[in-house]
Enzyme design. Structure first.
Site, short mmCIF file in Angstrom:
data_model
loop_
_atom_site.label_atom_id
_atom_site.label_comp_id
_atom_site.label_asym_id
_atom_site.label_seq_id
_atom_site.Cartn_x
_atom_site.Cartn_y
_atom_site.Cartn_z
N TRP A 175 1.21 -0.84 -0.05
CA TRP A 175 -0.23 -0.36 -0.46
C TRP A 175 0.30 1.16 -0.11
O TRP A 175 0.72 2.05 0.11
CB TRP A 175 -0.73 -0.65 1.28
N ASP A 176 2.01 1.04 -0.40
CA ASP A 176 3.11 2.51 -0.14
C ASP A 176 3.26 3.37 1.36
O ASP A 176 2.76 3.92 1.45
CB ASP A 176 2.75 3.53 -1.50
N TYR A 177 2.78 2.56 2.46
CA TYR A 177 2.70 3.16 3.92
C TYR A 177 3.89 3.24 4.15
O TYR A 177 4.50 3.36 5.41
CB TYR A 177 2.26 2.00 4.60
N ASP A 178 5.35 3.57 3.73
CA ASP A 178 6.42 3.40 4.52
C ASP A 178 6.78 4.26 5.42
O ASP A 178 5.67 5.75 5.64
CB ASP A 178 7.36 4.36 3.47
#
Length: 847
Positions: free
Chosen positions: A514-517
């Site tokens: 989810w690109d939750y970096d």
């Protein structure tokens, strides 16, 4: 008037009224038809029946109006009354949810009033004027009552800047100097240079500068690191500026770097200066190093490394620099004190803090080439946008990787360098955990591994540096990731700076697609517990979860619960069935529902409702899907990002600003991606754009609608889109929470509404806290810089900035006066005005 003239006037009036009635009949018919057709679609998807019923009513009203029949008006009135009943039933009397439901219908009602004198049977009742007056009053009540609620508490007058400088104006004379460091400006002390504009009055008495007791990791008169210190509390013990006098703040000086976009380059400077001694140190968007006099804003020196536009990654960004004093060097040695930056064209550069001259003993004549060991790359794919962190004399460096380009991206390796010599101390390469040095000849650091693009924090006593890690390349598909990547991606990793090896790590998302970096810098503090203070860190996330961890061991000091999340999408066998939720505090909001959809009118709200119903959405962590779009909420810019949080350890309050927006995404099969011409940056393509990002090497590309925007530019989710919250440090309970940002710069099709109503806008950039009981923050898209009462959340002071305030301010003392400084540089992604400013504010009085 003669009889002939009267008949001509009556005929003209009648003709105008007739055509106006026909026009309104056509408008109602068209809108009604669109609502009815869309309403059928929505109803078949299980959504609200209102739009179908209202659409049929408008069509009928339009048909009757074509015959100039009064029945068309009364049918519209019934639809209008029904609309209000339905709207209040769905959302109550809150202003912003009501806007798309009732504003456009109210405008149509007002326009219909002008048709009344020309409708058949209207005179039989003799009600034209009475109806017009009554319904106009109803419309005003409909507009006015919620507006008063929305403005409640927003009574602070906005201060216009003393000088609204032209964003296209050239830089200062010093900005035109050659690349070599210039000699310090010879302007006599006290003189006003052409690039600084003092505006403070000289009449008010000097009140002195009292200080509150200083917390651990004290700052005092300076602001020596990006987060205040490497503990990153963003708290200052200065208290000359208080809740009582902050309204008197005025501009002290203004400076421009001269670094403005050329050739349509994307700029997002995000710069936070440092203040040490008598000087400010900053970097421009393309890494020009500058020193300013902290009192006057006069330029002392500059060093231009000559960064090319070709090197600009997603945007030209330099968040801050590093200041370091080399204790082992003689006091009069060159670079005894030094300023270090990491550049977007992948260099470490060290200059003398007093003169701006390159440090000859650092790397090769003052520079370290960070491309060494990376292997194949191209400009813009791999870049440094954040300042390094120094722990025990080791300069720790991460990097930004444009990670939706290809799985075979440059490595996310994190490296440590000797802060004095620039020699490589160690490299943490996930693919080679036993190797701590550079790769052997002919080899490279493991490609595609998770990276750290944001800012680390450091603890000299423990010898640990805390790395907020990102994701593997690529973001939205993970089947090709290694076991080590899955273990460390989207985790906070504590590295031992003496060895470069992990001491512990805490993962905030399992198998992140989810690109939750992690974007926020963690905050180090002594956390209050029943057994006494514990050395801890507070870690915010993009999902809105806020974790509290023992910083020696990584163990949670508040429970972390593994909750079940949806499983599905294109790789259900790989997804984690649970995700970690904090038992301490969270900024995330309840799941979206159909009634949360928004727009400018019932038509675009209807479209958003249809899209909501046809999308794949099962709440947080809805997996990526290819057959239909999926809703990611919060989006990748949700929760807390690089602006991070601020903590007042004396009052025991955390201040966190956050975003509250979804993304509307869809995976693209590889064949379709190839047909669209989606190519990674190393094959001549560009980074993520309107047609999607290639994710080369994975079976799918990705199309991301960040914020879930309509063609009008508005967002499909109702406001607010951003807020700011005060949290009790000990318990995690919310003390106050409110939207932040007004609608003054927002509107459909990019047209500013100029409305001062507090809507809660997207925001990027962080807060700072002072012992005077104030929170200073810009961040929002309305270009306002605010001072907020930390106890109540009340806005006490506002000023208009000449460019977007997507950055974090600082505060410091100079010659007995407290200054607040911000570098409004704007932001291409946030669509705010780009600038090259540094602006200082202080109380009246002083020199």
């Amino acid at each position: 008037m003669t009889g002939t003239q009267a008949r001509a006037h009556h005929t003209t009036k009648g003709t105008i009224g007739h055509w106006w009635t026909l026009f309104m009949a056509a408008v109602l018919s068209v809108i009604g038809l669109l609502l009815a057709v869309g309403g059928v679609w929505l109803a078949t998807l299980g959504g609200s029946w209102y739009y179908l019923i209202a659409g049929l009513g408008l069509v009928l009203a339009g048909v009757l109006l074509f015959g100039s029949h009064i029945g068309g008006f009364w049918i519209y009135v019934l639809v209008y009354i029904g609309t209000w009943i339905w709207a209040v039933w769905e959302v109550g009397m809150d202003l912003w949810p009501l806007v798309p439901r009732v504003v456009a219908p109210t405008v149509l009602l007002i326009l219909l009033l002008f048709c009344l004198p020309y409708l058949h049977r209207a005179k039989r009742f003799g009600l034209q004027r009475g109806i017009a007056a009554a319904l106009t009053g109803l419309a005003l009540v409909g507009f006015g009552a919620p507006e008063v609620q929305a403005q409640e508490g927003d009574t602070v007058p906005v201060t216009e800047p003393a000088e609204q400088a032209d964003p296209e104006a050239p830089g200062t004379p010093e900005a035109e100097a050659p690349q070599a460091a210039s000699e310090p400006d010879a302007t006599a002390e006290g003189d006003t240079p052409p690039d600084a504009t003092p505006t403070a009055a000289d009449t008010a008495p000097d009140t002195g500068l009292a200080r509150a007791p200083q917390p651990p990791f004290e700052i005092g008169a300076d602001w020596p690191a990006y987060g205040g210190t490497y503990a990153a509390t963003r708290y200052s013990p200065l208290n000359q500026i208080t809740r009582e006098n902050v309204g008197q703040l005025e501009e002290a000086w203004r400076y421009r770097t001269g670094d403005m976009p050329t050739d349509d380059a994307a700029y997002s400077p995000e710069n936070t200066p440092l203040k040490v001694g008598d000087s400010l140190y900053l970097c421009s968007a393309k890494n020009i190093l500058i020193a300013l006099d902290a009192k006057t804003g006069r330029e002392e020196w500059r060093f231009d490394p000559g960064v090319s536009n070709d090197a600009i990654p997603y945007g030209a960004t330099c968040r801050s620099v590093v200041y370091y004093e080399a204790a082992d060097l003689d006091d009069d040695a060159l670079c005894k004190t030094r300023v270090i930056e990491a550049t977007i064209d992948v260099r470490l550069i060290a200059v003398d803090a007093q003169t701006g001259q390159l440090c000859p003993d650092f790397g090769r004549e003052g520079m370290v080439d960070l491309n060494e060991g990376l292997g194949d790359t191209v400009p813009g794919w791999y870049a440094m946008t954040s300042p390094p962190t120094v722990v025990r004399g080791v300069l720790v460096v991460g990097a930004q990787v444009s990670d939706n380009e290809a799985e075979d991206a440059p490595s996310g390796v994190v490296r440590g360098y000797d802060v004095v010599t620039g020699e490589l101390a160690w490299a943490w390469d996930l693919g080679n955990p036993d190797r701590t040095g550079a790769p052997p000849e002919g080899e490279v650091y493991t490609r595609g591994t998770p990276n750290m693009w944001t800012i680390a924090a450091g603890d000299d006593d423990l010898g640990l540096v805390y790395l907020p890690m990102g994701n593997s390349s690529v973001d939205y598909y993970g089947a090709n990731r290694t076991e080590a990547e899955n273990e460390y991606s989207t985790s906070l990793v504590a590295l031992d700076v003496t060895t470069g090896k992990p001491a512990w790590h805490f993962q905030t998302v399992h198998y992140d697609v989810w690109d939750y970096d992690l974007g926020s810098q963690p905050t180090l503090l002594d956390f209050p517990t029943d057994e006494g203070p514990v050395p801890a860190l507070v870690l915010p996330s993009k999902q809105g979860q806020i974790y509290v961890l023992d910083r020696a061991t990584g163990e949670p000091l508040h429970p972390v619960e593994e909750r079940e999340v949806p499983i599905g999408g294109v790789e259900p066998e790989n997804l984690s069935p649970t995700q970690p939720y904090s038992g301490y505090a969270a900024l995330n909001q309840p799941p979206l529902t159909e009634k949360d959809m928004w727009g400018m009118s019932p038509l675009d709200q209807l479209w958003c409702r249809i899209q909501f119903r046809r999308a794949y959405y099962e709440g947080e962590y809805t997996p990526p899907s290819v057959e239909r779009p999926w809703i990611q909420y919060p989006g990748y810019n949700g929760g807390s990002d690089w602006g991070s949080i601020a903590v007042d350890t004396d009052r025991g309050i955390i201040i966190a600003n956050y975003n509250d927006m979804p993304n509307f995404n869809q995976l693209i099969p590889r064949e379709e991606a190839d047909a669209r011409g989606l190519r990674p940056i190393n094959e001549g393509g560009s980074d993520e754009g309107a047609q999607g990002a290639p994710q080369a090497g994975a079976p799918y590309a990705i199309d991301v609608n960040a914020g879930w925007r309509l063609p009008t530019g508005l967002l499909c989710k109702e406001p607010p889109y951003g807020g700011i919250r005060a949290i009790d440090l000990e318990t995690g309970e919310t003390l106050w929470d409110q939207p932040i940002g007004t609608a003054r710069n927002n509107g459909p099709f990019g047209i500013p509404s100029r409305l001062p109503l507090r809507i809660g806008t997207p925001n990027n950039g962080g807060p700072i806290i002072t012992a005077g009981g104030l929170v200073f923050i810009a961040a929002t898209t309305d270009d306002l810089f605010r001072a907020i009462d930390i106890e109540t959340g009340e806005v006490l002071w506002e000023v208009v900035l000449p460019a977007g305030g997507q950055t974090t301010p600082i505060t410091y003392e100079q010659d007995g006066e407290q200054y607040v400084v911000i570098s409004p540089g704007g932001h291409h992604f946030m669509e705010t005005q780009v600038g090259d400013y540094v602006i200082a504010y202080k109380l009246p009085g002083g020199e």
